[in-house]
Design a protein around this motif. Structure first.
Motif, short mmCIF file in Angstrom:
data_model
loop_
_atom_site.label_atom_id
_atom_site.label_comp_id
_atom_site.label_asym_id
_atom_site.label_seq_id
_atom_site.Cartn_x
_atom_site.Cartn_y
_atom_site.Cartn_z
N SER A 1 -7.95 -5.22 3.10
CA SER A 1 -8.75 -3.86 3.43
C SER A 1 -7.77 -2.83 4.04
O SER A 1 -7.70 -1.66 3.55
N ALA A 2 -6.89 -3.19 5.17
CA ALA A 2 -5.83 -2.47 5.66
C ALA A 2 -4.93 -1.81 4.71
O ALA A 2 -4.42 -0.85 4.48
N ALA A 3 -4.44 -2.78 3.89
CA ALA A 3 -3.56 -2.63 2.74
C ALA A 3 -3.78 -1.61 1.80
O ALA A 3 -3.18 -0.68 1.34
N ILE A 4 -5.23 -1.71 1.26
CA ILE A 4 -5.83 -0.95 0.35
C ILE A 4 -5.83 0.50 0.89
O ILE A 4 -5.56 1.40 0.18
N GLN A 5 -6.31 0.57 2.01
CA GLN A 5 -6.45 2.05 2.86
C GLN A 5 -5.14 2.76 3.13
O GLN A 5 -4.88 3.72 2.64
N ALA A 6 -4.09 1.72 3.18
CA ALA A 6 -2.69 2.46 3.46
C ALA A 6 -2.31 2.94 2.03
O ALA A 6 -1.43 3.93 2.11
N ALA A 7 -2.44 2.24 1.12
CA ALA A 7 -2.30 2.53 -0.29
C ALA A 7 -2.81 3.86 -0.89
O ALA A 7 -2.29 4.65 -1.30
N ILE A 8 -3.75 3.82 -0.57
CA ILE A 8 -4.86 4.89 -1.00
C ILE A 8 -4.56 6.30 -0.19
O ILE A 8 -4.53 7.14 -0.74
N GLY B 1 -1.67 6.99 1.22
CA GLY B 1 -0.38 7.34 0.99
C GLY B 1 0.40 7.15 2.48
O GLY B 1 1.72 7.29 2.41
N GLN B 2 -0.01 6.09 3.07
CA GLN B 2 0.74 5.70 4.41
C GLN B 2 1.71 4.66 3.61
O GLN B 2 2.48 4.39 4.85
N ALA B 3 1.50 4.02 2.79
CA ALA B 3 2.48 3.29 2.38
C ALA B 3 2.38 3.09 0.77
O ALA B 3 1.27 3.40 0.33
N ASP B 4 3.51 2.79 0.23
CA ASP B 4 3.40 2.37 -1.37
C ASP B 4 2.40 1.17 -1.64
O ASP B 4 2.56 0.36 -0.54
N PRO B 5 2.11 0.78 -2.60
CA PRO B 5 1.40 -0.43 -2.79
C PRO B 5 1.84 -1.42 -2.46
O PRO B 5 1.43 -2.32 -1.89
N GLN B 6 3.17 -1.63 -3.15
CA GLN B 6 3.84 -2.99 -3.04
C GLN B 6 4.13 -3.15 -1.62
O GLN B 6 4.17 -4.12 -0.93
N THR B 7 4.37 -2.36 -0.69
CA THR B 7 4.76 -2.35 0.67
C THR B 7 3.61 -2.55 1.48
O THR B 7 3.62 -3.54 2.10
N ALA B 8 2.47 -1.92 1.07
CA ALA B 8 1.24 -2.11 1.82
C ALA B 8 0.82 -3.77 1.50
O ALA B 8 0.32 -4.26 2.78
N PHE B 9 0.90 -4.22 0.26
CA PHE B 9 0.41 -5.53 0.21
C PHE B 9 1.44 -6.56 0.50
O PHE B 9 1.13 -7.66 1.11
N ASP B 10 2.73 -6.32 0.63
CA ASP B 10 3.69 -7.00 1.31
C ASP B 10 3.34 -7.24 2.81
O ASP B 10 3.57 -8.65 3.32
N ASN B 11 3.05 -6.33 3.51
CA ASN B 11 2.88 -6.30 4.91
C ASN B 11 1.58 -7.01 4.96
O ASN B 11 1.44 -7.74 6.22
N ALA B 12 0.52 -6.96 4.19
CA ALA B 12 -0.65 -7.81 4.28
C ALA B 12 -0.18 -9.15 4.16
O ALA B 12 -1.00 -10.04 5.03
N GLN B 13 0.49 -9.55 3.38
CA GLN B 13 0.82 -10.82 3.07
C GLN B 13 1.41 -11.41 4.23
O GLN B 13 1.26 -12.57 4.72
N ALA B 14 2.43 -10.75 4.90
CA ALA B 14 3.12 -11.11 6.00
C ALA B 14 2.49 -11.40 7.27
O ALA B 14 2.42 -12.30 8.04
N GLU B 15 1.49 -10.42 7.41
CA GLU B 15 0.46 -10.46 8.29
C GLU B 15 -0.31 -11.73 8.50
O GLU B 15 -0.64 -12.31 9.47
N VAL B 16 -0.85 -12.03 7.27
CA VAL B 16 -1.69 -13.32 7.05
C VAL B 16 -0.87 -14.75 7.42
O VAL B 16 -1.30 -15.66 7.96
#
Length: 125
Positions: A99-106, A108-123
């Motif tokens: 949810s945080a990654a999608i929000q960040a990508a939507i 513009g806080q992060a590009d989609p790849q970075t947002a989902f890389d961050n989400a994966q690292a967090e989990v």
């Protein structure tokens, strides 16, 4: 999808009906409610009312007969995987990170790849 060209597999979620361990009488009544909810006619009526896909495959075909526009959704659900299938007890953490990654990508806080890389690292972290 893991690789370009792979068949898409949609996430599957929804309601789960359970009968808790209580007293024999209450368990029997709860089981009766679950049986009623899972009856083919109830599944079809629920699907038509709520725009959902029945778990009973024959009833899903009845849904397509009544609402042909649901065919692609019924086909998608037929090959879907459980939302929690791979995450198990970590689902809440996975859900929050996604949810945080999608929000960040939507936003513009992060590009989609970075947002989902961050989400994966967090989990995984």
């Amino acid at each position: 999808m893991p690789e370009a060209g792979d068949e898409p597999i949609a996430p599957l979620g929804g309601e789960v009906w359970t009968v808790p361990v209580t007293t024999p009488d209450r368990e029997a009544r709860a089981a009766h409610v679950v049986e009623c909810l899972n009856a083919p006619e109830t599944q079809l009526e629920t699907a038509l009312t709520n725009n959902t896909v029945p778990s009973n495959e024959e009833v899903s075909q009845d849904l397509i007969a009544e609402q042909p526009e649901m065919e692609s959704i019924v086909q998608t659900v037929a090959t879907a995987n459980s939302l929690t299938g791979d995450s198990g007890l970590k689902w809440n953490d996975v859900n929050a990170a996604l949810s945080a990654a999608i929000q960040a990508a939507i936003t513009g806080q992060a590009d989609p790849q970075t947002a989902f890389d961050n989400a994966q690292a967090e989990v995984e972290g």
